[in-house]
Design an enzyme around this catalytic site. Structure first.
Site, PDB file in Angstrom:
ATOM      1  N   ASP A  86     -34.441  -7.536  23.316  1.00  0.00           N
ATOM      2  CA  ASP A  86     -33.492  -6.463  23.007  1.00  0.00           C
ATOM      3  C   ASP A  86     -34.267  -5.161  22.762  1.00  0.00           C
ATOM      4  O   ASP A  86     -35.247  -5.147  22.006  1.00  0.00           O
ATOM      5  CB  ASP A  86     -32.719  -6.885  21.739  1.00  0.00           C
ATOM      6  N   ASP A 108     -35.464  -0.061  27.195  1.00  0.00           N
ATOM      7  CA  ASP A 108     -34.638   1.028  26.652  1.00  0.00           C
ATOM      8  C   ASP A 108     -35.438   2.325  26.666  1.00  0.00           C
ATOM      9  O   ASP A 108     -36.096   2.686  25.694  1.00  0.00           O
ATOM     10  CB  ASP A 108     -34.176   0.678  25.227  1.00  0.00           C
ATOM     11  N   GLU A 138     -30.698   1.264  29.805  1.00  0.00           N
ATOM     12  CA  GLU A 138     -29.647   2.032  29.121  1.00  0.00           C
ATOM     13  C   GLU A 138     -29.602   3.467  29.618  1.00  0.00           C
ATOM     14  O   GLU A 138     -30.630   4.095  29.846  1.00  0.00           O
ATOM     15  CB  GLU A 138     -29.900   2.010  27.609  1.00  0.00           C
ATOM     16  N   HIS A 184     -25.354   1.340  16.191  1.00  0.00           N
ATOM     17  CA  HIS A 184     -25.880   0.129  15.558  1.00  0.00           C
ATOM     18  C   HIS A 184     -25.592   0.112  14.057  1.00  0.00           C
ATOM     19  O   HIS A 184     -25.421   1.161  13.447  1.00  0.00           O
ATOM     20  CB  HIS A 184     -27.393   0.045  15.779  1.00  0.00           C
ATOM     21  N   GLY A 185     -25.584  -1.081  13.485  1.00  0.00           N
ATOM     22  CA  GLY A 185     -25.500  -1.211  12.031  1.00  0.00           C
ATOM     23  C   GLY A 185     -24.071  -1.270  11.509  1.00  0.00           C
ATOM     24  O   GLY A 185     -23.106  -1.264  12.289  1.00  0.00           O
ATOM     25  N   HIS A 216     -23.649  -2.173  23.384  1.00  0.00           N
ATOM     26  CA  HIS A 216     -24.486  -2.330  22.181  1.00  0.00           C
ATOM     27  C   HIS A 216     -23.675  -1.866  20.972  1.00  0.00           C
ATOM     28  O   HIS A 216     -22.643  -1.220  21.104  1.00  0.00           O
ATOM     29  CB  HIS A 216     -25.749  -1.469  22.295  1.00  0.00           C
ATOM     30  N   SER A 219     -20.687  -4.847  16.839  1.00  0.00           N
ATOM     31  CA  SER A 219     -20.209  -5.711  15.747  1.00  0.00           C
ATOM     32  C   SER A 219     -18.856  -5.229  15.228  1.00  0.00           C
ATOM     33  O   SER A 219     -18.564  -4.037  15.211  1.00  0.00           O
ATOM     34  CB  SER A 219     -21.221  -5.741  14.598  1.00  0.00           C
TER      35      SER A 219
HETATM   36  P1  13P Z   1     -24.639  -4.229  15.900  1.00  0.00           P
HETATM   37  O1  13P Z   1     -25.498  -3.508  14.931  1.00  0.00           O
HETATM   38  O2  13P Z   1     -23.288  -3.570  16.035  1.00  0.00           O
HETATM   39  O3  13P Z   1     -24.501  -5.680  15.642  1.00  0.00           O
HETATM   40  O4  13P Z   1     -25.319  -4.084  17.360  1.00  0.00           O
HETATM   41  C1  13P Z   1     -26.404  -4.909  17.722  1.00  0.00           C
HETATM   42  C2  13P Z   1     -27.046  -4.467  18.981  1.00  0.00           C
HETATM   43  O5  13P Z   1     -26.591  -3.608  19.716  1.00  0.00           O
HETATM   44  C3  13P Z   1     -28.329  -5.104  19.330  1.00  0.00           C
HETATM   45  O6  13P Z   1     -28.896  -4.559  20.462  1.00  0.00           O
HETATM   46  O1  G3H Z   2     -30.283  -3.089  18.181  1.00  0.00           O
HETATM   47  C1  G3H Z   2     -30.837  -3.366  17.124  1.00  0.00           C
HETATM   48  C2  G3H Z   2     -30.730  -4.714  16.565  1.00  0.00           C
HETATM   49  O2  G3H Z   2     -29.768  -4.744  15.549  1.00  0.00           O
HETATM   50  C3  G3H Z   2     -32.072  -5.230  16.121  1.00  0.00           C
HETATM   51  O3  G3H Z   2     -32.476  -4.682  14.913  1.00  0.00           O
HETATM   52  O4  G3H Z   2     -34.920  -4.029  15.209  1.00  0.00           O
HETATM   53  O5  G3H Z   2     -33.945  -4.577  12.937  1.00  0.00           O
HETATM   54  O6  G3H Z   2     -34.326  -6.361  14.628  1.00  0.00           O
HETATM   55  P1  G3H Z   2     -34.012  -4.921  14.377  1.00  0.00           P
HETATM   56 ZN    ZN Z   3     -28.577  -2.437  20.677  1.00  0.00          ZN
END
Ligand code: 13P
Ligand code: G3H
Ligand code: ZN
Length: 308
Positions: A86, A108, A138, A184-185, A216, A219
């Site tokens: 990822d 990315d 992306e 994200h988050g 992406h 959540s």
């Molecule tokens: P979330 O933070 O919405 O779970 O997204 C995760 C993500 O895009 C990982 O690449």
């Molecule tokens: O896209 C990001 C994911 O939530 C991964 O997060 O780099 O803290 O593992 P991380």
């Molecule tokens: Zn992501």
């Protein structure tokens, strides 16, 4: 060679999903419990999943442990699994993942300008194709919380539909991550669940046709699970995610891979906090990690139900 010969390239799973108008969940893992939870949920739902690790997650586990755990998971699984890097930030980390048997990588380079993004992405595709590894890239930048202040500001971060087909053709990628209003988050909207720009997605799909698009920052940040965290001592403020109805609309319009990390974190955290608060004399980590793992199974099933 893949970590386990039964692993499949992500593009195989994604192209099948596209033809069925469903999406595949791509779930982030950082430890054994998360891997077990994701695979258990996938088996229960009888649907393939993508197990994905960021580079910081790989650093946390180490390639050695990661590979051994994934290989065990693949042997236990009754459904096809892909192992995906990822947000690989450069050619080097993508190469490392491929050399260590990942069946899919994301390069990315979306923060670079358009031509440089194409250049780096192409480099990864050229290397990956020698090993049958899928490549996601992306175009556009995911909005941060502060970027949601106004629609016009937000739009500056969206994927430009007029670049989408050119990018896909020039790079030879197998899936494209788009920026249509997610981030994200756990803090995706300031005052509530953010709205996705389905219009932008429709424009992109018009250009690229039947091609797997990736969402992406997808959540749902379920309020009931956030509530458990906060009830047991966490302080998660303004926690909002993408509604299930927006996710379904996005899938109707070409999203074939939905990335989820935050939902597992929140489900796990709330349950561990609750367990520890209610069992103050417990010292056995299997008890609270096991409880967290069960909660993760349930949230992954809940997400997969939305994607089918
Ligand atoms: P979330 O933070 O919405 O779970 O997204 C995760 C993500 O895009 C990982 O690449
Ligand atoms: O896209 C990001 C994911 O939530 C991964 O997060 O780099 O803290 O593992 P991380
Ligand atoms: Zn992501």
């Amino acid at each position: 060679m893949f970590v386990n010969e039964k692993l499949v390239p992500a593009e195989k799973i994604l192209n099948e999903a596209l033809s069925k108008k469903i999406a595949i969940g791509a779930f982030n893992f950082t430890n054994m419990e998360a891997i077990q939870a994701i695979v258990t949920a996938a088996n229960k739902m009888q649907t393939p999943v993508i197990l994905q690790a960021s580079s910081s997650a790989i650093t946390y586990m180490g390639f050695g442990y990661l590979k051994a755990m994934i290989s065990a998971a693949v042997d236990e699984s009754k459904v096809p699994l892909a192992l995906h890097l990822d947000h690989g930030k450069d050619f080097e980390i993508c190469k490392q993942a491929i050399d260590n048997g990942f069946s899919s990588v994301m390069i990315d380079a979306s923060s670079l300008d358009y031509e440089d993004n194409i250049k780096v992405t192409k480099e990864v595709v050229n290397y990956a194709k020698n090993f049958g590894v899928s490549v996601e890239a992306e175009l556009g930048t995911l909005a941060g919380v502060e970027d949601e202040v106004s629609v016009s500001e937000g739009k500056a971060f969206y994927t430009d539909p007029s670049q989408a087909l050119d990018f896909v053709e020039k790079t030879g990628i197998s899936s494209l991550a788009v920026a249509i209003g997610t981030s994200h988050g756990p803090n995706k909207g300031r005052l509530g669940n953010p709205k996705l720009s389905i219009e932008t997605l429709k424009e992109i799909k018009k250009k690229v046709g039947e091609f797997p698009l990736v969402l992406h920052g997808a959540s749902s940040v379920y309020a009931d699970l956030v509530e458990i965290c906060n009830q047991y001592g966490a302080d998660l403020k303004n926690a909002f995610g993408i509604t299930d109805s927006d996710i379904k609309e996005a899938i109707k319009n070409g999203i074939a891979k939905v990335n989820v990390d935050t939902d597992i974190r929140i489900a796990f955290l709330g349950t561990v906090r609750k367990y520890l608060a209610e069992n103050k004399s417990n010292i056995d980590m299997r008890k609270y990690l096991g409880a967290g793992r069960e909660a993760a199974v349930e949230v992954v099933k809940r997400r997969i139900k939305t994607f089918l």
